[in-house]
Design a protein around this motif. Sequence first.
Motif: not given
Lengths: 115, 112
Positions: A1-21
């Motif tokens: 059985k596959a484990g828990v997966t998360q994407t992306p593994r790495y993210l670089i953003k700048t202040r004020g931006q938004q992000v979705t994990l």
Amino acid sequence: KAGVTQTPRYLIKTRGQQVTLSCSPISGHRSVSWYQQTPGQGLQFLFEYFSETQRNKGNFPGRFSGRQFSNSRSEMNVSTLELGDSALYLCASATFSGGARNEQFFGPGTRLTVL
Amino acid sequence: AQSVTQLDSHVSVSEGTPVLLRCNYSSSYSPSLFWYVQHPNKGLQLLLKYTSAATLVKGINGFEAEFKKSETSFHLTKPSAHMSDAAEYFCVVSDPGSTLTFGKGTMLLVSP
């Protein structure tokens, strides 16, 4: 059985931006929880979803939000990013039995860096 | 309210010697208690859990922990450390129906 997966593994953003994990739980797990891990504050609970409903919420500002889809996959969103949001974001999934949550299985995390 | 205190931020041992990682908890109920391990750049792995059955709990990789209600402690032990045990260890408490509360973590260093 596959484990828990998360994407992306790495993210670089700048202040004020938004992000979705994104988090895909183990098949059959309907509970998904999110945690923030930083060197200063350690591991802190963000929120938990079960069957597309938020079940619990930690003490984080409204900039942090999440949702769960009908296939149990979950996303968390951080808007108006701040430097202090730089952290490892961990997702965990679990089953329920008898109304109680069973042990949580963690994904490898998404490392977010805010510049 | 639930809380957990890990008494040592760092523990250093030599390979082959015993390991003791200390944890005290606070809970208004009969909590569930867990130990998780985190290797560098990896997620958390469950070592063992206590859920009101036997007070001595055996986990993976030779680790065990003893639940002592009178002392509100749940210390993690291993008879003989291995180099691969070097990691960060988290003690976790959960009241019934509640979320997990993590300790600050103990970094275990194992020297040859």
